[in-house]
Design an enzyme around this catalytic site. Structure first.
Site, PDB file in Angstrom:
ATOM      1  N   LYS A  83       0.857  -1.175   0.000  1.00 24.08           N
ATOM      2  CA  LYS A  83       0.000   0.000   0.000  1.00 24.08           C
ATOM      3  C   LYS A  83       0.900   1.233   0.000  1.00 24.08           C
ATOM      4  O   LYS A  83       1.973   1.240   0.616  1.00 24.08           O
ATOM      5  CB  LYS A  83      -0.885  -0.017   1.246  1.00 24.08           C
ATOM      6  CG  LYS A  83      -1.810   1.165   1.392  1.00 24.08           C
ATOM      7  CD  LYS A  83      -2.756   0.948   2.567  1.00 24.08           C
ATOM      8  CE  LYS A  83      -3.536   2.227   2.865  1.00 24.08           C
ATOM      9  NZ  LYS A  83      -4.226   2.768   1.686  1.00 24.08           N
ATOM     10  N   GLY A 110      -7.747   7.844   0.673  1.00 29.09           N
ATOM     11  CA  GLY A 110      -6.965   8.991   1.125  1.00 29.09           C
ATOM     12  C   GLY A 110      -5.592   8.634   1.651  1.00 29.09           C
ATOM     13  O   GLY A 110      -5.032   9.344   2.499  1.00 29.09           O
ATOM     14  N   LEU A 111      -5.038   7.507   1.146  1.00 28.49           N
ATOM     15  CA  LEU A 111      -3.671   7.090   1.485  1.00 28.49           C
ATOM     16  C   LEU A 111      -3.452   6.977   2.995  1.00 28.49           C
ATOM     17  O   LEU A 111      -2.453   7.432   3.540  1.00 28.49           O
ATOM     18  CB  LEU A 111      -2.644   8.044   0.852  1.00 28.49           C
ATOM     19  CG  LEU A 111      -2.668   8.112  -0.675  1.00 28.49           C
ATOM     20  CD1 LEU A 111      -1.657   9.115  -1.185  1.00 28.49           C
ATOM     21  CD2 LEU A 111      -2.409   6.743  -1.291  1.00 28.49           C
ATOM     22  N   ASN A 165       4.157   6.529  -6.869  1.00 30.87           N
ATOM     23  CA  ASN A 165       2.751   6.761  -7.190  1.00 30.87           C
ATOM     24  C   ASN A 165       2.566   8.257  -7.455  1.00 30.87           C
ATOM     25  O   ASN A 165       2.295   9.040  -6.547  1.00 30.87           O
ATOM     26  CB  ASN A 165       1.873   6.303  -6.027  1.00 30.87           C
ATOM     27  CG  ASN A 165       0.396   6.546  -6.273  1.00 30.87           C
ATOM     28  OD1 ASN A 165       0.001   6.998  -7.351  1.00 30.87           O
ATOM     29  ND2 ASN A 165      -0.424   6.268  -5.283  1.00 30.87           N
ATOM     30  N   CYS A 168      -0.956  11.391  -7.326  1.00 25.43           N
ATOM     31  CA  CYS A 168      -1.471  12.136  -6.174  1.00 25.43           C
ATOM     32  C   CYS A 168      -1.297  13.640  -6.437  1.00 25.43           C
ATOM     33  O   CYS A 168      -0.489  14.052  -7.261  1.00 25.43           O
ATOM     34  CB  CYS A 168      -0.748  11.719  -4.895  1.00 25.43           C
ATOM     35  SG  CYS A 168       1.034  11.711  -5.037  1.00 25.43           S
ATOM     36  N   LYS A 205       4.281   4.978 -11.570  1.00 26.60           N
ATOM     37  CA  LYS A 205       2.907   4.499 -11.730  1.00 26.60           C
ATOM     38  C   LYS A 205       2.077   5.571 -12.413  1.00 26.60           C
ATOM     39  O   LYS A 205       1.909   6.678 -11.878  1.00 26.60           O
ATOM     40  CB  LYS A 205       2.289   4.115 -10.390  1.00 26.60           C
ATOM     41  CG  LYS A 205       0.927   3.441 -10.564  1.00 26.60           C
ATOM     42  CD  LYS A 205       0.474   2.724  -9.334  1.00 26.60           C
ATOM     43  CE  LYS A 205      -0.802   1.919  -9.606  1.00 26.60           C
ATOM     44  NZ  LYS A 205      -1.231   1.149  -8.429  1.00 26.60           N
ATOM     45  N   THR A 233      -5.978   3.737 -10.951  1.00 24.79           N
ATOM     46  CA  THR A 233      -7.435   3.755 -11.133  1.00 24.79           C
ATOM     47  C   THR A 233      -7.878   4.950 -11.981  1.00 24.79           C
ATOM     48  O   THR A 233      -7.147   5.936 -12.127  1.00 24.79           O
ATOM     49  CB  THR A 233      -8.132   3.840  -9.771  1.00 24.79           C
ATOM     50  OG1 THR A 233      -7.623   4.978  -9.065  1.00 24.79           O
ATOM     51  CG2 THR A 233      -7.882   2.586  -8.950  1.00 24.79           C
ATOM     52  N   GLY A 290      -8.052  -4.714 -13.396  1.00 30.27           N
ATOM     53  CA  GLY A 290      -9.138  -5.658 -13.607  1.00 30.27           C
ATOM     54  C   GLY A 290      -8.725  -7.077 -13.907  1.00 30.27           C
ATOM     55  O   GLY A 290      -9.505  -7.843 -14.479  1.00 30.27           O
TER      56      GLY A 290
END
Length: 349
Positions: A83, A110-111, A165, A168, A205, A233, A290
């Protein structure tokens, strides 16, 4: 009847059966590296890291590995992608944070997390002791946050990769998401690559919510990314027809699950094609979005992914990463591939 995220798992068996019947393998490609006993070489390389197989967890769907350990050993899959971790502890957004959709899930967590210090002292050693290979997802509101996180991970046990990531908000630039701009994407990846352990690959990412994902991918690779994770996402929302209000407290959220797979496969295919065309340097792609079956994973491999991440399906099938690995192995053998490497990007030939 619902299964926890949209009811699509109720149709899993039928869908898989349909997929299995869809292929005609008379023109199967020749084998390359068939192992003794009829096995197949599933090893794959992400930068300087050699993974024994291509299946990883997707960030945000497997915590820090402990949640899945009672279903399978972390070492059984290629790597655990954690995560996303931030510099300091975060409680995340208000509830409700998750919502079912007809073919996937919306989330607006919200991380939430313990912060980098607790993560390094508590979670990473546990994963390393279980033989797990860890790709650490990091995020921040400023480039300096990413730098601090990458520096803190130097020498940490079991870390075989860093996934930046960049989907954000960039606090220093009116909240614009880093990954929606080639320049800000470049800045983050360049800064992380400069300070991270040289032996640890850095992956960017990418968000699909952009006009040209090839432009963003090229900027990240030029900044020094050793690989690309695709995709994050898609931004979505749901409104409750009874309350007539947004379902999520955060109003919008990230859509994942089967609905996004065609978008994700398209992104992987487009970026891999740009690499083959010489528009950008070639780096490995970790495909996600998916994936529920080995055939779903194969689709990403054929599009150009060197590895895949399994995410939303974990919520209703926690053992799915190892199941999908077994199904992918069988699917590759059925099509005459002797190695994973031989199948990567096959759809482009």
């Amino acid at each position: 009847m619902t299964d926890g995220y949209g009811g699509f798992a109720d149709n899993f068996a039928d869908n898989f059966a349909d997929n299995e019947d869809a292929g005609d393998f008379d023109d199967a490609p020749p084998s390359t590296i068939m192992l003794p006993g009829g096995g197949i070489d599933l090893a794959t390389r992400i930068g300087s890291t050699l993974l024994p197989n291509p299946v990883t967890t997707a960030s945000g769907c497997a915590g820090y590995g402990k949640e899945l350990a009672k279903f399978f050993e972390p070492a059984a899959i290629g790597a655990v992608v954690t995560k996303t971790i931030m510099p300091y502890p975060r409680s995340g957004r208000a509830t409700p944070r998750m919502a079912e959709t007809p073919s996937g899930m919306l989330n607006s967590i919200g991380l939430q997390g313990p912060g980098i210090d607790a993560f390094v002292e508590r979670d990473l050693p546990w994963l390393a002791a279980r033989g797990g290979r860890t790709i650490v997802s990091i995020a921040g509101g400023h480039v300096d946050d990413f730098v601090a996180l990458a520096e803190r991970l130097k020498g940490a046990p079991g870390v075989v990769g860093i996934e930046a990531n960049i989907s954000c908000p960039n606090v220093a630039n009116r909240g614009q998401v880093f990954a929606c701009n080639p320049a800000t994407s470049y800045d983050v990846i360049r800064a992380v690559r400069d300070v991270a352990d040289p032996q640890v690959p850095v992956l960017a990412k990418l968000s699909p919510d952009v006009t040209s994902i090839v432009d963003i991918a090229r900027a990240c690779v030029e900044a020094g990314a050793d690989g690309l994770s695709m995709i994050n996402t898609l931004l979505g929302m749901a409104i409750d027809p009874d309350t007539m209000k947004p379902v999520l407290a955060g109003i919008t959220g990230g859509l994942s699950g089967p609905a996004v797979r065609p978008v994700a496969v398209r992104c992987v295919y487009q970026v891999h094609a740009a690499m083959l065309d010489g528009q950008m340097a070639q780096v490995p792609i970790v495909g996600m979005g998916g994936i529920r079956t080995g055939l779903d994973a194969l689709e990403f491999i054929l599009a150009g992914a060197a590895a895949v991440s399994v995410g939303t399906v974990i919520f209703n099938d926690p053992s799915s990463p190892v199941r999908i690995l077994d199904e992918l192995r069988a699917a590759l053998i059925a099509r005459g591939f002797g190695s994973l490497e031989a199948a990567i990007g096959y759809a482009h030939r």
